[in-house]
Design an enzyme around this catalytic site. Structure first.
Site, short mmCIF file in Angstrom:
data_model
loop_
_atom_site.label_atom_id
_atom_site.label_comp_id
_atom_site.label_asym_id
_atom_site.label_seq_id
_atom_site.Cartn_x
_atom_site.Cartn_y
_atom_site.Cartn_z
N SER A 1 4.97 9.17 9.35
CA SER A 1 5.37 7.91 9.93
C SER A 1 6.86 7.61 9.76
O SER A 1 7.39 6.76 10.45
CB SER A 1 4.57 6.77 9.28
OG SER A 1 4.91 6.68 7.90
N SER B 1 3.99 11.43 5.32
CA SER B 1 4.92 10.67 6.16
C SER B 1 6.40 10.92 5.91
O SER B 1 7.24 10.46 6.68
CB SER B 1 4.64 9.18 6.03
OG SER B 1 3.51 8.84 6.79
N LYS C 1 13.82 3.06 5.65
CA LYS C 1 12.61 2.87 6.48
C LYS C 1 12.27 1.39 6.54
O LYS C 1 12.41 0.67 5.55
CB LYS C 1 11.46 3.68 5.87
CG LYS C 1 10.21 3.75 6.75
CD LYS C 1 9.15 4.65 6.11
CE LYS C 1 7.89 4.75 6.96
NZ LYS C 1 6.88 5.67 6.36
#
Lengths: 487, 479, 89
Positions: A154, A178, A79
């Protein structure tokens, strides 16, 4: 069989049998990326060159007969809020459009030591604030299971990359859901570890007391393997725990006979789609048939979690994101009259709407005269929620709930109404508030053909039990490892 | 009308730990710009703090020395504000639960050693900010982050101080303790100790406080004295004219001896303090707190009072000794060997200190020992050497392994009081200086000094001058 | 409930144009409304957790980072320092 469709565990086996090389794996994975990334847009940065260089090293080590970690030669997506030395790390924000960290996050260092191969930085909601990856400054990642749908967020890029076969495993971060919610939307496995289980050093903070890095994979085994590689005390992160983690890879071999599964009624209420409730309960039934004991429990403070979460997370974020001021790194406004003007223009131009909204909220709740009404109350509520979970776990070993109230929604469905968007996190937020581990695994599809996820929650440091429960369901339903068909 | 001045002080002292408060970077002054920096102290995204255990220990020791309650369970909070010298845009500090609170410092009020007690509200730990450099050559400011993350203790006093003189005494007291505990370098010119001053005035006899004005940029103790006097006079003038003192922050300009408004009450900063989520609760073992308490040496004020009382030293000497722990210890050991306290201080604060200053070194850098000094003083007391010869002895022993006796022997410094030997010398000198003798007869008695000097020279400095004077005078009278 | 948007924006160093005020306030208020439904809880969250003490770092020097790397991401540098618009205080 295409290598990109295999799990990390299967690839590790082939590497050791000499049936493929790390370079072969990269060839397959990058071919897949070349074929589908333009449709999915899961990556902010792809590190093809560096990856091949690393693969060459690993292949040489294998050729010399060195004993390597199971993750050696395995491609991984990270990420874009996890710092990677020398590789652009943007948090999907204009504010950090050009930020190249001069150091590695502790998890990245651990993965490098294992020999895992970074193939790219995954797209996300800006500064991890969102539930759809739509707030990314750079691109909108599509859900590989339905390209007109959001991948969740997210960590949308990390989930989508794994679902699309562009990486067998990836890392995300989870502050209010997330990891679990995008895992649910994309039909993969995602684990949010206990707060303190994985070092946050190098994770660009959103809400420090809630953030936790965790793994994605298409199989429970891969997630267990990745978790065991990154967990453990890190002296660089004061909040990381000294807990001795159980051997999760051994644990997943166990069964669920006598395992007490709690069903908290509050997670199956009106806000949850009927088909989601049905699929989750069907899975619970199957676990019960395999020997688990199912009982109803109650977590009455659940309804307050969203409020407590937005106060605590926004307050911390307002402080954590204050450092982005155009002085040391990242974006600086082109024109300004003086220092204050430089600050204000830089921050107003560099941050997106959702980020600014949360900074405003967080600044407000911490400001003079409001602290007690908001922050202090939210903190008290946090303790109440944690105590309630602790009492719940006297009656059961794990709890099972839906991960998200619905399957993946369409682009733009919730963007105009922040409160509606926030509600997408209603099932996952409590787990962060209480600092507990939670895992999302696929449990079938909705009428729209999109995946539904179930969440397993356990007491602190019960990752072994969560993974064992998940692995049992995985075995019962014949395995999750499917790569989205994007032909 | 008579006014009473009310002062509270906030002292910031940099601690002399090896590393910074939250990272392993060197804690040192005067390095090349931005060379003692890492991702943590420069607030790079993703970096996290880890608290230096020495910072906690040092602050607790200061707390003990200032008679504080130690909150061995406490936390750190974020103080949020934007400024280019603060890379994270928040300073990690302590808000509602400081490490130490409710203490006091006794300050010396007069030369008899009488004291006044000044309350210490709290002591907390926090990180220092970086340095801003300005130059005329270009339109911006430069940021040097070397000082970012240098550990500080902030020591906040109660508004118990009533004059600039008391303020100076308090500041010197704090500085002396920091030095005694060896937890701060206390170098004013390097900014390692700084203070903010809060001043108000009220009509004498009134027991409610006047409006308080905070002053920043007070960079030395003498500046603090000047700033307090200036501000008190300014407030009194405002009140005398029937005006109202405004609650505000003012900036002291020491060069011009004035202050000016920095911000008004309305612009007061809202720091939005909250517990730093990156750091857990600080829990210091009770036994360790006690251990630190046991390590506190006798404090300067107590030592000073003891020197006045036990050794009967003058205030001036006592104060000089107390300011320097090395010298104080040396003094006590020497006196314990039987040397007269006043002789010891005369040598220690006189000739020895002069050598140290000339060579720019410390007592510990020399080979001087209490035994050597006591031996030397004994030789003088026994009139075995002259006071002057003592100086020669000192020069010889201070950087060598020689004892005073050895030097006296080697250099033949032994004082001669044997009168038959000295009489011979006197006879020779008188015979060799007929002009002086003539002058003496004409009533110029001051030639005695000249003749004694000649005798001393003839005795190679070893003659006892008092004895020689006696002999010369006797012989001249008899002529 | 009324929020002084201008004041909060100033604290957060965000610039909100006059024509954006109403929209920003509306959205913030809708979030605050959600947040308001907290139950009345009394007590003080002291923030202290004696049971979970922090491990402290040993006071041992580690190498610092090269200045070039520290400054590599800075928008503007000069003479080995960050360059910012002139500060007043």
């Amino acid at each position: 069989m295409e290598l990109y469709t295999l799990s990390a565990a299967e690839l590790a086996k082939l590497l050791r049998e000499g049936k493929c090389t790390a370079t072969d794996i990269l060839d397959s994975v990058f071919a897949r990326i070349d074929a589908v990334e333009n449709k999915v847009e899961a990556f902010v940065t792809i590190t093809r060159e560096e990856a091949y260089a690393k693969a060459k090293e690993i292949d040489e080590k294998f050729a010399r007969g060195e004993k390597l970690h199971p993750l050696a030669g395995i491609p991984i997506a990270i990420k874009d809020n996890i710092c990677t030395n020398g590789v652009l790390t943007t948090c999907s924000s204009k504010m950090l459009y050009n930020f190249v960290p001069p150091y590695d996050a502790t998890v990245m260092q651990k993965l490098n030591d294992c020999g895992a191969i970074l193939i790219g930085k995954a797209n996300m909601d800006e500064f991890a604030m969102g539930s759809s990856t739509e707030t990314s400054y750079f691109k909108k990642t599509k859900n590989p299971r339905g390209l007109d749908r959001v991948p969740g967020g997210s960590s949308g890029g990390s989930a989508a990359a794994v679902a699309a076969g562009m990486a067998p495993i990836s890392l995300g971060s989870d502050t209010g859901g997330s990891i679990r919610q995008p895992a649910s939307f994309c039909g993969v496995v995602g684990l949010k570890p206990t707060y303190g289980a994985v070092s946050r050093f190098g994770l660009i903070a959103f809400a420090s007391s809630l953030d936790q890095i965790g793994p994605f994979g298409r199989t429970v085994g891969d997630v267990a393997m990745l978790f065991s590689a990154i967990c453990g005390r890190d002296p660089m992160d004061a909040t990381s725990s000294k807990h001795e983690h159980a051997d999760v890879l051994a644990a997943i071999q166990g069964d669920v006979k006598g395992l007490r599964i709690g069903i908290p009624a509050e997670y199956y209420g009106d806000g949850i789609d009927a088909e989601v409730r049905e699929k989750v309960m069907a899975a619970v039934k199957q676990l019960e048939e395999a020997g688990a004991i199912v009982k109803e429990i109650s977590l009455p403070s659940t309804k307050y979690a969203l409020s407590a979460y937005y106060i605590l997370a926004s307050a911390e974020a307002s402080s954590n994101l204050a450092r982005f001021d155009g002085v040391k790194y990242g974006y600086r406004a082109k024109e300004y009259s003086d220092l204050t003007d430089m600050y204000e223009r830089t921050r107003s131009e560099g941050f997106g709407e959702e980020v600014k909204r949360r900074i405003m909220l967080g600044t407000f709740v911490l400001s003079s005269g409001y602290y007690d009404a908001y922050y202090n109350r939210a903190k008290l509520l946090q303790r109440q929620i944690a105590d309630e979970f602790a009492r719940g776990f006297e009656e059961c070993d794990v709890m099972i709930t839906p991960t998200s109230p619905s399957t993946a929604f369409q682009f733009g469905a919730n963007t105009s109404d922040p409160v509606k968007m926030y509600a997408a996190d209603v099932c996952t937020i409590n787990v962060n508030i209480a600092g507990l581990p939670g895992i999302s695994i696929p449990c079938g599809n909705g009428a729209d053909g999109l995946p539904i996820g179930l969440q397993i929650i356990g007491p602190k440091f019960s990752e072994d039990v969560l993974l064992r429960t998940a692995a049992n369901y995985e075995r019962i339903c014949g395995g999750f490892n499917t790569v989205a068909d994007l032909a | 009308m008579d006014y009473e001045i009310v002062v509270g002080l906030e002292v910031h002292a940099e601690l002399n730990t090896a590393t910074k408060i939250y990272c392993g970077c060197k804690n040192s002054f005067g390095s090349e710009v931005n060379s003692n920096c890492c991702p943590i102290c420069t607030g790079m995204p993703g970096s996290l703090p880890s608290l230096n255990e020495k910072v906690v220990d040092y602050a607790i020791r200061m707390g003990h020395a200032l008679n504080c309650t130690i909150n061995n369970v406490c936390k750190q909070d974020r103080k949020n504000y934007f400024y280019p010298d603060l890379p994270k845009a928040y300073q990690i500090s302590q808000y509602d639960v400081p490490l130490c609170e409710n203490g006091y410092l006794d300050i010396i009020m007069d030369e008899d050693g009488n004291t006044k007690r000044i309350g210490v509200t709290r002591i907390h730990i926090e990180e220092d900010a970086g340095k801003l450099l300005h130059a005329e050559r270009f339109s911006g400011s430069l940021v040097d982050m070397n000082r970012c993350g240098v550990p500080l203790v902030e020591i906040v006093s109660e508004p118990d101080i009533r004059s600039s003189k008391e303020a100076k005494s308090y500041l010197e007291g704090i500085k002396a303790i920091l030095g005694y505990l060896d937890i701060s370098d206390c170098k004013m010119q390097e900014g390692s100790i700084r203070c903010d001053v809060n001043v108000s005035v009220r009509p004498a006899g009134n027991d409610t406080f006047g409006t308080r004005v905070e002053m920043k940029n007070v960079n030395s103790f003498s500046a603090a004295e000047r700033a307090i006097d200036y501000e008190a006079q300014r407030q009194i003038a405002v009140l005398e004219k029937g005006g109202v003192v405004l609650q505000e922050t003012r900036r002291w300009d020491d060069v011009n001896g004035i202050n000016e408004v920095l911000r008004s009450k309305e612009d007061a900063q809202d720091y939005r303090y909250f517990p730093d989520p990156d750091l857990l609760t600080i829990v210091v073992d009770e036994a360790h707190v006690q251990e630190l308490k046991d390590s506190i040496p006798e404090l300067p004020v107590h030592r000073l009072q003891r020197y006045l009382r036990e050794y009967g030293l003058p205030y001036f000497d006592s104060n000089l000794l107390v300011e320097n722990l090395d010298k104080a210890a040396f003094f006590e050991k020497t006196a314990a060997l039987g040397a007269a306290p006043k002789s010891v201080t005369n040598w220690l604060l006189g000739d020895i200190t002069k050598v140290l200053n000339d060579k720019n070194c410390l007592l510990s850098d020399t080979k001087m020992t209490p035994e050597k000094l006591a031996e030397m003083i004994a030789l003088i007391d026994k009139k075995e050497i002259s006071n002057n010869a003592g100086k020669t002895v000192l020069d010889e022993i201070i950087f060598s392994d020689k004892t005073p006796a050895q030097v006296v022997e080697e250099k033949g410094l032994k004082q001669i009081s044997d009168s038959s030997f000295l009489e011979g010398i006197a006879d020779e000198v008188i015979a060799a200086n007929p002009k002086a003798v003539e002058d003496y007869k004409k009533g110029k008695t001051n030639v005695v000094g000249f003749l004694v000097g000649q005798c001393m020279r003839a005795s190679k400095g070893q003659g006892n001058p008092a004895t020689l004077k006696e002999i010369v005078e006797r012989k001249l009278v008899a002529l | 409930m009324k929020i002084d948007i201008k004041h909060v924006a100033k604290l957060a160093r965000l610039r909100i144009e006059d024509n954006e005020m109403a929209e920003v306030e509306k959205k913030l208020l809708s979030v605050l409304e959600m947040v308001e439904n907290l139950p009345e809880l009394t007590g003080n969250s002291s923030g202290l957790d004696r049971e979970n003490p922090m491990e402290l770092r040993k006071d041992e020097v580690k190498p610092s980072m090269k200045r070039d790397l520290i400054l590599a991401n800075a928008p503007e540098t000069r003479s080995g320092c960050l360059l910012v618009p002139k500060t007043v205080e």
